[in-house]
Design an enzyme around this catalytic site. Sequence first.
Site, short mmCIF file in Angstrom:
data_model
loop_
_atom_site.label_atom_id
_atom_site.label_comp_id
_atom_site.label_asym_id
_atom_site.label_seq_id
_atom_site.Cartn_x
_atom_site.Cartn_y
_atom_site.Cartn_z
N LYS A 11 0.85 -1.20 0.00
CA LYS A 11 0.00 0.00 0.00
C LYS A 11 0.88 1.24 0.00
O LYS A 11 2.05 1.19 0.38
CB LYS A 11 -0.92 0.02 1.22
CG LYS A 11 -0.22 -0.03 2.59
CD LYS A 11 0.24 1.31 3.14
CE LYS A 11 1.04 1.18 4.42
NZ LYS A 11 1.63 2.41 4.93
N ASP A 136 -2.23 -1.11 10.01
CA ASP A 136 -2.55 -1.16 8.58
C ASP A 136 -3.30 -2.42 8.17
O ASP A 136 -3.79 -2.51 7.04
CB ASP A 136 -1.25 -1.11 7.74
CG ASP A 136 -0.56 0.23 7.84
OD1 ASP A 136 -1.25 1.24 8.02
OD2 ASP A 136 0.68 0.26 7.72
#
Length: 289
Positions: A11, A136
């Site tokens: 990401k 995350d």
Amino acid sequence: MAVVTLHARAKVNLGLWVGALRPDGYHDLVTVIAPLALADTVATRPARSGIVLRCDSAEVPCDERNLAWKAAEAFFAASGIKSGCHVAIRKRIPVGGGLGGGSADAAATLAGLNRLFGSPLSPARLRRIGARLGSDVPALLLGRPCAVRGRGERLRRISLPRLNLLLHCPGHGISTAWAYRALDRMRQSGPALTPPVLSPRLLSLYLRRNEPDRAAPFLANSFEPVAFRRFPALRRVRNLLLQSGADAACLSGSGSTVYGLVMKQDWKDPMAAMSRHGSPCLATSTIPA
Ligand code: C5P
């Protein structure tokens, strides 16, 4: 024998605003997490007992220090399933670089084991388990762009086009815990250097309308002052990306990766320019939604 193999997508943080230290030791944040085409693969299969982790990268520990190992342990504890598993990770995401590689492997381990054992846990339950593993993990379990708030557990899906990115991974990591501490120290000792609060809604709107000039001010990261002071080369890379034709450039997570967003032109020219400057980049793109 049954095997479930999943992509564990890296990401980037499209902007990251960090608030003050909370009484629980965490910080409120606002960010947009965008999953990337760049991915590890994680294969899970049952074992009679115990967790056996393998990885093709020597940089990654294959024991309980690995977040994927912790994810497998948490899956069996939450589901009550008396079994073990093999987890095999093919590492492609640079380690410790703010690209969420460890969290992605943990998310893919949770999702893979859940599929392997007949989906005993709901997606919401998996996300709650993921949140305990790392900030995350819930967003990476979702696997699509989302606005993230709280300490990382409040997610809202957002719509984003496919974005071309150049990633410069400097070959060293930056510890997230160190970055938060350094940011707290910097804020205590001087004027607030926090960028304006990110608006995920406006960022999504400008990116969908293909208006990089309006999106660019949101692509700022609260960790940049501390990361750039400790590693001045990262500031130079950010500036080089902008000079080479990127529409915006920003640190991802707590670093060390700096990425450039390329919207107005083909990414090949900025990529060649970065190589000529001695700061090679990897080209990838976000997963649209
Ligand atoms: O959750 P993650 O493993 O990414 O967090 C690493 C460290 O970063 C935490 O132990 C905490 O010190 C800090 N952190 C924070 N506020 C957040 C997320 C992480 O202070 N929202």
